[in-house]
Scaffold this active site. Structure first.
Site, PDB file in Angstrom:
ATOM      1  N   GLY A  28      57.139  31.693 105.535  1.00 38.60           N
ATOM      2  CA  GLY A  28      56.076  31.435 106.500  1.00 38.60           C
ATOM      3  C   GLY A  28      55.102  30.364 106.044  1.00 38.60           C
ATOM      4  N   ALA A  29      53.917  30.322 106.720  1.00 40.76           N
ATOM      5  CA  ALA A  29      52.973  29.208 106.560  1.00 40.76           C
ATOM      6  C   ALA A  29      53.765  27.916 106.788  1.00 40.76           C
ATOM      7  CB  ALA A  29      52.284  29.228 105.193  1.00 40.76           C
ATOM      8  N   HIS A  34      59.740  23.023 106.722  1.00 42.00           N
ATOM      9  CA  HIS A  34      60.452  24.122 107.380  1.00 42.00           C
ATOM     10  C   HIS A  34      60.959  23.660 108.752  1.00 42.00           C
ATOM     11  CE1 HIS A  34      57.403  26.454 104.886  1.00 42.00           C
ATOM     12  NE2 HIS A  34      58.531  26.966 104.459  1.00 42.00           N
ATOM     13  N   GLY A 144      66.242  24.020 101.781  1.00 51.65           N
ATOM     14  CA  GLY A 144      65.699  22.716 101.403  1.00 51.65           C
ATOM     15  C   GLY A 144      66.088  22.342  99.985  1.00 51.65           C
ATOM     16  N   LYS A 145      66.359  21.050  99.788  1.00 52.45           N
ATOM     17  CA  LYS A 145      66.608  20.551  98.433  1.00 52.45           C
ATOM     18  C   LYS A 145      65.326  20.594  97.596  1.00 52.45           C
ATOM     19  CE  LYS A 145      70.359  17.331  99.468  1.00 52.45           C
ATOM     20  NZ  LYS A 145      70.708  15.894  99.488  1.00 52.45           N
ATOM     21  N   ASP A 147      63.648  23.103  96.808  1.00 47.96           N
ATOM     22  CA  ASP A 147      63.859  24.178  95.839  1.00 47.96           C
ATOM     23  C   ASP A 147      65.288  24.048  95.322  1.00 47.96           C
ATOM     24  OD1 ASP A 147      61.304  25.938  96.168  1.00 47.96           O
ATOM     25  OD2 ASP A 147      61.903  25.363  98.177  1.00 47.96           O
ATOM     26  N   GLN A 150      66.984  26.937  93.429  1.00 51.22           N
ATOM     27  CA  GLN A 150      67.263  28.023  94.386  1.00 51.22           C
ATOM     28  C   GLN A 150      68.516  27.690  95.210  1.00 51.22           C
ATOM     29  OE1 GLN A 150      64.277  30.200  96.971  1.00 51.22           O
ATOM     30  NE2 GLN A 150      64.873  28.598  98.386  1.00 51.22           N
ATOM     31  N   VAL A 173      61.162  16.975 102.762  1.00 51.27           N
ATOM     32  CA  VAL A 173      60.202  16.310 103.652  1.00 51.27           C
ATOM     33  C   VAL A 173      58.894  16.114 102.873  1.00 51.27           C
ATOM     34  CG1 VAL A 173      58.888  16.487 105.802  1.00 51.27           C
ATOM     35  CG2 VAL A 173      61.260  17.305 105.702  1.00 51.27           C
ATOM     36  N   SER A 183      54.090  25.148 101.209  1.00 45.62           N
ATOM     37  CA  SER A 183      53.039  26.048 101.710  1.00 45.62           C
ATOM     38  C   SER A 183      51.904  26.138 100.696  1.00 45.62           C
ATOM     39  CB  SER A 183      53.612  27.440 101.963  1.00 45.62           C
ATOM     40  OG  SER A 183      54.694  27.346 102.870  1.00 45.62           O
TER      41      SER A 183
HETATM   42  P1  AMP Z   1      59.666  28.832 101.521  1.00 44.34           P
HETATM   43  O1  AMP Z   1      58.953  29.230 102.765  1.00 44.34           O
HETATM   44  O2  AMP Z   1      58.824  28.090 100.544  1.00 44.34           O
HETATM   45  O3  AMP Z   1      60.440  29.976 100.900  1.00 44.34           O
HETATM   46  O4  AMP Z   1      60.773  27.776 101.971  1.00 44.34           O
HETATM   47  C1  AMP Z   1      61.737  28.097 102.943  1.00 44.34           C
HETATM   48  C2  AMP Z   1      62.771  27.001 102.978  1.00 44.34           C
HETATM   49  O5  AMP Z   1      62.161  25.759 103.337  1.00 44.34           O
HETATM   50  C3  AMP Z   1      63.453  26.782 101.609  1.00 44.34           C
HETATM   51  O6  AMP Z   1      64.839  26.547 101.818  1.00 44.34           O
HETATM   52  C4  AMP Z   1      62.768  25.558 101.103  1.00 44.34           C
HETATM   53  O7  AMP Z   1      63.527  24.797 100.186  1.00 44.34           O
HETATM   54  C5  AMP Z   1      62.526  24.782 102.385  1.00 44.34           C
HETATM   55  N1  AMP Z   1      61.444  23.805 102.199  1.00 44.34           N
HETATM   56  C6  AMP Z   1      60.193  24.044 101.745  1.00 44.34           C
HETATM   57  N2  AMP Z   1      59.498  22.892 101.654  1.00 44.34           N
HETATM   58  C7  AMP Z   1      60.344  21.903 102.044  1.00 44.34           C
HETATM   59  C8  AMP Z   1      60.228  20.496 102.160  1.00 44.34           C
HETATM   60  N3  AMP Z   1      59.104  19.832 101.827  1.00 44.34           N
HETATM   61  N4  AMP Z   1      61.290  19.796 102.590  1.00 44.34           N
HETATM   62  C9  AMP Z   1      62.462  20.432 102.913  1.00 44.34           C
HETATM   63  N5  AMP Z   1      62.627  21.763 102.830  1.00 44.34           N
HETATM   64  C10 AMP Z   1      61.593  22.490 102.391  1.00 44.34           C
END
Ligand code: AMP
Length: 273
Positions: A28-29, A34, A144-145, A147, A150, A173, A183
Site C-alpha cells: 500500500g501507500a 506500484h 518491481g526490479k 526490490d 526480493q 520507476v 513508500s
Molecule cells: P511494496 O509495496 O514496497 O511491497 O512494493 C510492492 C511492489 O511494487 C514490489 O514488487 C516492488 O518492487 C514494486 N515497487 C516498489 N517501488 C517501485 C518502483 N519505484 N518502481 C517499480 N516497482 C516498484
C-alpha cells in the site's frame, strides 16, 4: 472494482472470473511505481487483483511496522482508476492464525545484502506470498526490479515450488530527480530527498563507467562510494543474477545493488547491467 476484505470473499470473487488473472502484491501507500505494475497487469490480463497488506512477518522487531504509511482509501481509488478488477485489503487476523507453518527462504539468496541487515525478512515475504499466491492463483504476478533481491528470491520460490504462475519483472520507476519511488520516501524531508538522489546518481555513474569499458567490480564500487559521499552505504554489491559477488562485470547478467540510510531512512536502489 471490488474492495475485498476477507479471504472468503476473495475466493468467491475468484470463482466468478474467467480468463487470465494478473496479481500485484503491495504493502500500500501506492505511488507511480506500484501504478506501473498495475497498469502493466491490466494491459496483459483479463482481470487484475491488487493486494494491499502491510505484512507483519517481514518486519523485524524495532522496524517501522507501526508507522509504515497507510492510505487505503487513496490506494483503492488509484487501483480503480487504473482498471483493476479488485483490491484485496485484509486484516492481519484474516491472513495469520495460530500455529502458522514457517517458511525459510534459501540461505544462499536470502542471508546476504538485505537479508544480512534484516535477518528473516525474506522468510516473511515468502510466507505471505505463499498464502497470497494460493488465494489468488494468478496467471501472472508483477514485481518491481526496485526490490531486486526480493524478485530473485520470489522467482526461485515459484520455480522450486512448481507454481504455475509467471513472475513478470517490472522496471524501476523514478521521480524527475532520479530518486527511485518508494513508500518510505514519505519519511524524507525535501532536503533529505535531495540528498538521496546521490544513490541513483552513483548508479548512473557506474553504468557510464561500464559503458566506457570499465570491467573491474572493485573500481566500480569505489566510484559509487565516492559519488555517494558523504553518505556511507550499508552495502555496495556487484553480483550475478544468483547474487554471487563478481570480480568483473558480466554484461547482461550483472546487478549493482546498494543500500544507504538518509536521515535515518533506509533506502535501496540498483541497476541491472
Ligand atoms: P511494496 O509495496 O514496497 O511491497 O512494493 C510492492 C511492489 O511494487 C514490489 O514488487 C516492488 O518492487 C514494486 N515497487 C516498489 N517501488 C517501485 C518502483 N519505484 N518502481 C517499480 N516497482 C516498484
Amino acid at each position: 472494482m471490488q474492495i475485498i476484505k476477507t479471504t472468503d470473499e476473495l475466493i468467491k470473487f475468484k470463482s466468478t472470473l474467467s480468463g487470465s488473472v494478473g496479481f500485484v502484491p503491495t504493502m500500500g501507500a501506492l505511488h507511480a511505481g506500484h501504478a506501473s505494475l498495475i497498469s502493466r497487469s491490466v494491459s496483459e490480463n483479463a482481470h487484475t487483483i491488487v493486494s494491499v497488506f502491510v505484512n507483519p512477518t517481514q518486519f523485524l522487531a524495532g522496524e517501522d511496522l507501526d508507522k509504515y504509511p497507510r492510505s487505503q482509501d487513496a490506494d483503492a481509488k488509484l487501483c480503480e482508476s487504473l482498471g483493476a478488477s479488485a483490491v484485496f485489503m485484509p486484516s492481519v487476523d484474516e491472513i495469520y492464525g495460530k500455529n502458522e507453518p514457517t517458511m525459510i527462504a534459501p540461505k544462499a539468496l536470502a542471508s546476504k545484502l538485505e537479508g544480512a541487515i534484516r535477518p528473516g525478512h525474506f522468510d516473511g515475504v515468502l510466507c505471505v506470498l505463499n498464502k497470497l499466491f494460493n488465494l489468488v492463483s494468478p496467471t501472472r504476478a508483477y514485481f518491481g526490479k526496485k526490490d531486486a533481491q526480493q524478485l530473485l528470491i520470489v522467482q526461485n520460490f515459484v520455480k522450486a515450488s512448481f507454481l504455475s504462475l509467471k513472475i513478470v519483472p517490472c522496471d524501476i520507476v523514478r521521480d524527475s530527480s532520479g530518486l527511485a519511488l518508494s513508500s518510505r520516501n514519505a519519511y524524507l524531508s525535501d532536503a533529505e530527498k535531495a540528498k538521496a538522489t546521490a544513490l541513483s546518481r552513483s548508479l548512473k555513474a557506474a553504468r557510464k563507467a561500464i559503458e566506457n569499458g570499465e570491467q573491474k567490480a572493485s573500481v566500480i564500487k569505489e566510484l559509487i562510494a565516492s559519488e555517494l559521499a558523504p553518505i556511507s552505504a550499508e552495502y555496495i554489491a556487484i553480483t550475478d543474477t544468483n547474487l554471487n559477488e563478481l570480480d568483473a562485470i558480466k554484461p547482461g547478467d550483472t546487478l549493482i545493488l546498494l543500500a544507504a540510510k538518509v536521515g535515518g531512512v533506509r533506502l535501496i536502489d540498483n541497476e541491472w547491467v
